[in-house]
Design an enzyme around this catalytic site. Structure first.
Site, short mmCIF file in Angstrom:
data_model
loop_
_atom_site.label_atom_id
_atom_site.label_comp_id
_atom_site.label_asym_id
_atom_site.label_seq_id
_atom_site.Cartn_x
_atom_site.Cartn_y
_atom_site.Cartn_z
N ILE A 298 0.84 -1.19 0.00
CA ILE A 298 0.00 0.00 0.00
C ILE A 298 0.88 1.24 0.00
CG2 ILE A 298 -1.98 1.12 1.06
CD1 ILE A 298 -2.41 -1.29 2.77
N GLU B 57 1.76 3.90 10.88
CA GLU B 57 0.67 4.36 11.73
C GLU B 57 0.95 5.56 12.64
OE1 GLU B 57 0.27 0.21 13.01
OE2 GLU B 57 -1.87 0.48 12.75
#
Ligand code: FES
Ligand code: FES
Lengths: 763, 194
Positions: free
Chosen positions: A492, A722
């Site tokens: 991704i 994250e």
């Protein structure tokens, strides 16, 4: 440890390296162009919706218009009669053991929910699936879904967790038992209803801690649900062969996770399912399967034809897996010198019809040495869809509560908020909290900051530790001396590129001479899903080991050919050379050819990784805002972020993560909120009303990378996807407080709320 | 009611049958099999479906296919000429202006239209021009960088320092094969948008 500043806004400088003559030994730390960039800029990358199979049909859902209702009857006869309809499924058409869907996520426990409610059962949110139809065209399928008649007995909905916990509130999950009353905190003294999960933790003795404190602060923070808003909606194409083999092409962060979910839901062996992970158009935690894929397979099984389901944007907002909202009360005791002695938190997480939120409450503690800490947290059912993971799940919510209050404490004690943090931060091996915060403070000119009228500065930090998971990889060296990486990684964020760099580094060749290919679940070695910032850490180790295995074979062949011992050889620039004798060398291409005739055959390196702990990291961020006192509109004048990346494999890709994450965190504070009306209807199921940032909402971002390597990461890598989302809400709230003198504790800080704050201060 | 229309996409004729309500986006994706234009919202809010209509960016989810007949339509598949990328494509690659890539075709087409209007935009003008194209991954900074890089590159070329931009030096051909004739439509890419 080193800190590298991004050269903003002249990223082109870094790119200079891309076209340069790389030497074979420095593939790590190069800002190379993404390996998939060419197919993406030419429109050739294949996303799941781009797939058209012969005979393919289209699936759509019949959804509940009510937020809370009991199903009285479902009549599909009119739909089934329609020409062009090939399959209709409801709870009644499914066998008992296919009645549930299993969703597996990185940060939540495995969830089992019923696929459709049966007669007598309930729909628990507006947009809940009641039936699905497949037809030869989308129009016919839609028309057929309209002809399905469902009779409901409407029940009162509950949408606010603070109401849902009260006795007498509508009970959403009928088997849920009220939790025992708490002795202290904002909802003490009463049993807690609609509880879907609990998390309790105690360290030290908070009571004693609060007694020893000079000052005590208590605040309640409210965070709305946010949608991940990947631009590519949830999409799956499924086909079932007459021999029972199921093929699934899907937008997923982990095709192995999708396979195991399907196997568990459909009660068929994993070996009968082959999942092809297509190019993914963003996931941010929401694409682990279960939302459309299970239904798509069931329709395809029934239709005996391939079926495609593409979610609409409205369906995304009604029935996907957004981040849970939360109401978090934090009580903190401090000494006058700013030492934090005790902290306690009570949290209600808005987990809709599901669960998975309260586990993240421990992040309220933050990155500080706090002797006494206690938390009591609950997942609370409301009439909204079940929650899912969103980039550092739970961290932005809990970090807002923890960090906004740290800023208020600093303000009250008249200590600089950066200084207060530095005094209390944990230290330790492989940890660079202080350096990371100092790096962003320096970059932003924090110590010398000045502000004009209606301007303010905010700062916060967010902690995160990457996960790790099992991954396998193969690295082969071909007859042309080039290498190929093969595995089951869903890329991704640019991780294929990082893996090619790692393989190149180990093999002493250029990044450009490595190709990467992803296998489907039938062909690739097992690989963990791309979530939890696991990829570069876990697959990086697997690929490094596989490349080292291949290198061993290369050296073995070269030693034989050059009549030297392995210890005397070095690999670089695409060849193996005898140390100190540059004349004696053999190229990888020659070795690749020789290997074909050698005793042990072609060069294939294997690498596997299971799980090892990583070290924790923080993202530290600063914002400078300006408010319009007439409208309450907030404008960002500056946004700065730093992150301890462990080791940067591809600095440009690291910056991409830091920037993308920062923007998502800030915008949760600035504009993002899913809203429900009192009757339980979703108020803003579209991109016009659920605002995400456009190119006009942010200034040029400035980022600084800190590199404090971790022992178990390949080359010291820490997971970085994250953490940059974590501090955002707190950064913005603190900047507004600095500008207005008012602490707004409910996100997002919309013009209305800011204006109200400005007015309350004036009066 | 189905009617036969002819769309001109990337310089090539596509005779297709459509219904009155068929959207240009569906005609391109499902009739011409040009899937470079993406559907992110269907309400004109995300820009992923952007194509150029007579050189102007439009959200093809809000355009009826029949109304596009007789106009020059440019999709991402028609932006490069064979293996030679458009400077904007090149710049999105080198400046890191993409992550998941779902917004990229729309971003590139909007950027091309922007640069055709204004050869030397400021960063603020670039941000203004791209406001209709949402990107959830990048935070926009590197996209603005890319448009800036492309503007400089185009200026250099126009000043006579023409350089062939080859895709070969900084990509991996096996993973991302060179841009070539669009396989699904079987048409050679046109010269539109250059
Ligand atoms: S799909 Fe057309 S603007 Fe979003
Ligand atoms: S790169 Fe993913 S939306 Fe722009």
């Amino acid at each position: 440890m080193t800190a590298t500043e991004s050269a903003k806004p002249t990223t082109a400088q870094t790119n200079g390296q891309t076209n340069g003559q790389s030497n074979g030994t420095h593939q790590i730390g190069r800002s190379v162009t993404r390996i998939d960039a060419l197919e993406k800029v030419t429109g050739r990358a294949q996303y799941a919706a781009d797939l058209f199979l012969p005979g393919m049909c289209y699936g759509v859902f019949k959804r509940s218009p009510h937020a809370h209702a009991r199903i009285v009857s479902i009549d599909t006869s009119e739909a089934e009669k329609m020409p062009g309809v090939v399959a209709v499924i409801t709870a009644m058409t499914l066998s008992k053991d296919m009645a549930s869907v299993v969703e597996e996520e990185m940060h939540a426990t495995r969830k089992v929910v019923s696929l459709f409610p049966n007669i007598g059962e309930k729909v628990k949110y507006e947009g809940a699936k009641v039936a699905a139809v497949a037809a030869v065209s989308r129009e016919i399928a839609f028309e057929a879904s309209e002809r399905i008649k469902v009779e409901y007995e409407v029940l009162p909905p509950v949408t606010d967790v603070r109401e849902a916990i009260k006795e007498g509130a509508s009970q959403i999950n009928e088997d849920s038992q009220p939790a025992d009353a708490l002795p202290d905190g904002p909802f003490a003294g009463h049993p807690i209803y609609n509880v879907a999960g609990q998390n309790h933790r105690a360290e030290g003795d908070v009571e004693a801690g609060f007694k020893a404190a000079d000052r005590i602060f208590e605040d309640t923070y409210v965070i709305p649900r946010a949608h991940q808003t990947y631009i590519e909606p949830q999409t799956t194409v499924a086909d079932c062969a007459p021999d029972g083999k199921v093929n699934v092409w899907t937008s997923t962060q982990g095709h192995f996770a999708t396979r195991s979910n399907l196997a568990n839901s459909l009660r068929i062996p994993a070996s009968r399912i082959n999942v092809h992970g297509m190019t993914i158009g963003g996931g941010f935690g929401a694409k682990f399967g279960g939302i459309v894929d299970t239904y798509c397979v069931l329709l395809a099984m029934k239709a005996h034809r391939p079926v495609k389901i593409v979610y609409t944007r409205a369906e995304e907002f009604l029935d996907a897996r957004p981040a849970p909202g939360a109401v978090i009360t934090v009580k903190t005791g401090v000494k006058n010198d700013g030492t934090i002695v005790a902290r306690q938190a009570w949290a209600l997480w808005d987990t809709g019809s599901g669960s998975g939120g309260c586990y993240a409450t421990s992040r309220v503690k933050g990155v500080y040495k706090i002797e006494h800490f206690k938390l009591d947290a609950y997942d609370v059912n409301t009439n909204k869809p079940a929650p899912g993971a969103y980039r550092a799940p739970g961290a932005p919510q809990a970090t807002f509560a923890g960090e906004a209050q740290i800023n208020r404490i600093a303000h009250e004690l008249r200590i600089d908020p950066v200084e207060l943090r530095l005094r209390n931060m944990r230290e330790g091996e492989q940890i660079a909290f202080k350096e990371t915060l100092s790096a962003v403070a320096e970059r932003a000119g924090w110590a010398q900051r000045t502000k004009g009228a209606h301007e303010g500065w905010g700062v916060a930090v967010g902690e995160w530790t990457n996960g790790a998971g099992p991954a396998g990889a193969l690295v082969s060296v071909h007859e042309d001396g080039k290498a190929r990486v093969f595995y089951g990684l869903m890329d991704i964020t640019g991780t294929d590129t990082a893996m090619a760099q790692i393989a190149a580094e180990v093999l002493g060749i250029k990044y450009e001479d490595v190709t990467v290919s992803r296998g489907d679940t039938d062909s690739a070695p097992f690989g963990t899903a791309s979530g939890g910032s696991v990829v570069t850490f876990s697959y990086g180790n697997a690929v490094k080991r596989a490349a080292e295995d291949a290198r061993d074979r290369i050296l073995e062949l070269a030693a034989e050919h050059l009549e030297a011992s392995v210890e005397d050889l070095e690999v670089s620039d695409g060849k193996v050379t005898v140390k100190g004798n540059p004349e004696a060398s053999v190229t990888l291409a020659q070795l690749g050819q020789m290997s074909l005739r050698s005793r042990n055959g072609p060069i294939v390196g294997r690498g596997s990784f299971s799980s090892e702990p990583s070290a924790t990291t923080i993202a530290a961020q600063i914002a400078r805002v300006k408010l319009d006192p007439e409208t309450g509109q907030l404008r960002l004048l500056g946004a700065y972020g730093s992150l301890d990346v462990g080791k940067s494999i591809n600095p440009m890709a690291c910056e991409g993560q830091m920037e993308g994450g920062l923007v998502q965190g800030f915008s949760w504070g600035m504009m993002e909120q899913m809203q429900w009306r009192e009757d339980g209807r979703n108020w803003n199921p579209g991109l016009l009303d659920y605002r995400v940032p456009t190119s006009l909402d942010f200034p040029d971002l400035e980022t600084v990378m800190v590199e404090q390597p971790t022992k178990n990461g390949p080359f010291g890598v820490k997971g970085i996807g994250e953490p940059p989302i974590a501090p955002g809400i707190a950064v913005i709230s603190s900047a507004i407080a600095d500008a207005t003198g008012v602490w707004i504790n409910e996100a997002p800080f919309t013009p209305e709320r800011v204006l109200a704050a400005i007015k309350s201060k004036a009066s | 009611m189905r009617t036969l229309i002819e769309l001109t996409v990337n310089g090539q004729p596509y005779p297709i049958d459509v219904e009155g309500r068929t959207r240009l986006l569906d005609a391109l994706r499902e009739k011409c099999f040009l899937t470079g234009a993406k559907e992110g919202c269907s309400t004109g809010d995300c820009g992923a479906c952007t194509v150029l209509l007579d050189g102007q960016p439009v959200t093809s989810c809000l355009v009826l296919a029949s109304s596009a007949a007789g106009k020059e339509i440019t999709t991402i598949e028609g932006v490069s000429a064979g293996e030679v990328l458009h400077p904007v494509q090149q710049a999105f690659m080198s400046a890191g202006g993409l992550q998941c890539g779902i917004c990229t075709p729309g971003m590139i087409l909007t950027s091309i239209a922007l640069l055709n209007e204004n050869r030397n935009p400021t960063r603020d003008q670039i941000r203004f021009g791209l406001q209709g194209n949402l990107c959830r991954c990048t935070g926009y900074g590197k996209i603005v960088d890319a448009v800036e890089v492309a503007a400089k590159d185009m200026a250099t070329r126009e000043n006579g320092h023409h350089m062939e931009v080859k895709t070969e030096p900084d990509t991996n051909p096996a993973m991302a094969g060179p841009a070539q004739a669009d396989a699904t439509g079987g048409q050679a890419p046109g010269e539109k948008g250059r």
